[in-house]
Design an enzyme around this catalytic site. Structure first.
Site, mmCIF file in Angstrom:
data_model
loop_
_atom_site.group_PDB
_atom_site.id
_atom_site.type_symbol
_atom_site.label_atom_id
_atom_site.label_comp_id
_atom_site.label_asym_id
_atom_site.label_seq_id
_atom_site.Cartn_x
_atom_site.Cartn_y
_atom_site.Cartn_z
ATOM 1 N N LYS A 50 22.066 31.926 3.526
ATOM 2 C CA LYS A 50 22.943 32.845 4.266
ATOM 3 C C LYS A 50 23.066 32.384 5.713
ATOM 4 O O LYS A 50 24.158 32.361 6.285
ATOM 5 C CB LYS A 50 22.402 34.283 4.189
ATOM 6 C CG LYS A 50 22.669 34.913 2.838
ATOM 7 C CD LYS A 50 21.937 36.213 2.598
ATOM 8 C CE LYS A 50 22.150 36.656 1.145
ATOM 9 N NZ LYS A 50 21.389 37.840 0.749
ATOM 10 N N GLN A 94 17.264 41.734 3.585
ATOM 11 C CA GLN A 94 17.144 41.047 2.293
ATOM 12 C C GLN A 94 16.299 41.888 1.328
ATOM 13 O O GLN A 94 15.179 42.277 1.653
ATOM 14 C CB GLN A 94 16.513 39.653 2.499
ATOM 15 C CG GLN A 94 16.402 38.834 1.237
ATOM 16 C CD GLN A 94 17.758 38.484 0.620
ATOM 17 O OE1 GLN A 94 18.701 38.118 1.320
ATOM 18 N NE2 GLN A 94 17.863 38.612 -0.693
ATOM 19 N N ASP A 117 26.318 44.432 3.594
ATOM 20 C CA ASP A 117 26.028 44.418 2.157
ATOM 21 C C ASP A 117 26.746 45.577 1.446
ATOM 22 O O ASP A 117 26.757 45.641 0.216
ATOM 23 C CB ASP A 117 24.514 44.547 1.918
ATOM 24 C CG ASP A 117 23.892 43.219 1.493
ATOM 25 O OD1 ASP A 117 24.655 42.300 1.130
ATOM 26 O OD2 ASP A 117 22.653 43.107 1.527
#
Ligand code: NDP
Length: 295
Positions: A50, A94, A117
Site C-alpha cells: 500500500k 490494517q 476503507d
C-alpha cells in the site's frame, strides 16, 4: 467455449496510472496514513505494498507501526490525532487487529471523510442511502471489473454469494447502484446452486476454496471471484497455492468471462484504495474530483 479472462492485474495497473495522472493535476498532494499494529506477516506485506503504490502514484504516505500489545485507548488516541491532522486525507487501519483490540470501536473512530476503507457506519449508511461517500475498496473493484467485461450493467441479474460487511453487503449495494437486479445468497440460502445459475453476474465472496462448480454457472455469465484461499498443493508436498471460491478451470468452460485468482479482484483492492485517497482529499479540501477516476 472458454471464458474471457478478466485481467484484474492489468486493469489495476491502468487505474493506478489514472490515479497518478489525477494526482499530478491536483493543487496539492494527498496523504494516506497507514496504521499497522503488531507483526502479522500478511498484514506487513499488504501495508508495504500500500505504501509503495501510494508513493508511486505521487501521493504522500505516513506509516504508524505500533506494538502488538498497544492498548485500545492508545490506538484510539492515535486515530484521533490523525483525524485532527490537517495534512492527512485518508486513514487506513490494517485489519485484522490483535485479538485484545475491538476492531469495531477503532474503525468507528476514523473520521468518515478520511475513511478510505469505507468501513465506518457513516460510510456504510451513506452507501445504503445512495449518498456520496467513500466506498469499500474490494467491492468497488469487483464492479469495475464487471463493467469492464460487460459494459452497462443495467437490468442484469447479479447474485452475490456472501453477505459480509467487508465484501458481500457493500457489493450488493454497489451492483444495485448500477441498476442490477441483486440477490444476496449466504449459508442459509435454499437451492444455492439454482440461485447461482440465475446470475448474469455471479460474485463469489464466501472464503471456501473452489466451492462454486462449473454447473452452478449460467452459460456465458460473468464470474467475479473475490475469494482468496491458500490450500495445499496437490503435486508438491508441503507447498501451498492460492485459489478462489470458484473451481476455476472447469468454470472457464461455462462462464463467458471470469476473474482469475490470483490476478483478478485482488490487485483492484489497493488500486481502489489509492483512488479513494484522492477522492477523500478532493472532498475534504474542496478540490474538483478528476473525471478520469469515474468508472
Ligand atoms: P466472511 O467469512 O466474512 O463471509 C463469508 C460469507 O460467505 C458469509 O456471508 C457466509 O454466510 C457465506 N458462506 C460461507 N459458507 C457458505 C456456504 N457454504 N454457502 C453459502 N454461503 C456461505 O468472508 P469475507 O466476505 O471477508 O471474504 C470472502 C472471501 O473474499 C475470502 O476468501 C477472503 O479472503 C476474500 N477477500 C478478498 C479480498 C480481495 O482483496 N480480493 C478482500 C477481502 C476478502 P453467512 O453470513 O450465512 O455465514
Amino acid at each position: 467455449m472458454s471464458a474471457i479472462k478478466i485481467d484484474g492485474k492489468a486493469y489495476a495497473a491502468g487505474l493506478r496510472e489514472r490515479v497518478a495522472n489525477a494526482v499530478s493535476q491536483l493543487p496539492g498532494q494527498p496523504t494516506l496514513a497507514v496504521v499497522l499494529v503488531g507483526e502479522d506477516p500478511a498484514s506487513k506485506v499488504y501495508v508495504k505494498n500500500k505504501i509503495k503504490f501510494t508513493t508511486e502514484t505521487g501521493m504522500r504516505s505516513v506509516e504508524h507501526k505500533l506494538k502488538a500489545d498497544i492498548s485500545e485507548d492508545e490506538l484510539v488516541n492515535i486515530v484521533r490525532s490523525l483525524n485532527e491532522d490537517q495534512s492527512v486525507d485518508g486513514i487506513l487501519v490494517q485489519l485484522p487487529l490483535p485479538k485484545h483490540l475491538n476492531e469495531n470501536r477503532v474503525i468507528e473512530e476514523i473520521a468518515p471523510g478520511k475513511d478510505v476503507d469505507g468501513l465506518t457506519e457513516t460510510s456504510a449508511g451513506r452507501l445504503s442511502l445512495g449518498k456520496t461517500g467513500l466506498r469499500p475498496c474490494t467491492p468497488v473493484g469487483s464492479v469495475m471489473l464487471a463493467k469492464d467485461a460487460l459494459g452497462d450493467l443495467t437490468g442484469k441479474n447479479c447474485v452475490i454469494l456472501g453477505r459480509s460487511i467487508l465484501v458481500g453487503k457493500p457489493a450488493a449495494m454497489l451492483f444495485l447502484e448500477q441498476n442490477c437486479t441483486v440477490t444476496i445468497a449466504h449459508s442459509r440460502t435454499k437451492n444455492l446452486e439454482d440461485v447461482c445459475r440465475s446470475a448474469d453476474i455471479l460474485v463469489a465472496a464466501v472464503g471456501r476454496p473452489q466451492m462454486v462448480k462449473a454447473d452452478w454457472i449460467k452459460p456465458g455469465a460473468c464470474v467475479i471471484d473475490v475469494g482468496i484461499n491458500r490450500i495445499p498443493h496437490p503435486d508438491k508436498p508441503g507447498k501451498t497455492y492460492l485459489v478462489g471460491d470458484v473451481d476455476y478451470h472447469p468454470a472457464l468452460e461455462t462462464a463467458g468471462s471470469m476473474t482469475p485468482v490470483p490476478g483478478g479482484v485482488g490487485p483492484m483492492t489497493i488500486a481502489c484504495l489509492l483512488r479513494n485517497t484522492v477522492l477523500a482529499a478532493c472532498m475534504r479540501r474542496g478540490w474538483e474530483t478528476p473525471d478520469i477516476l469515474s468508472f
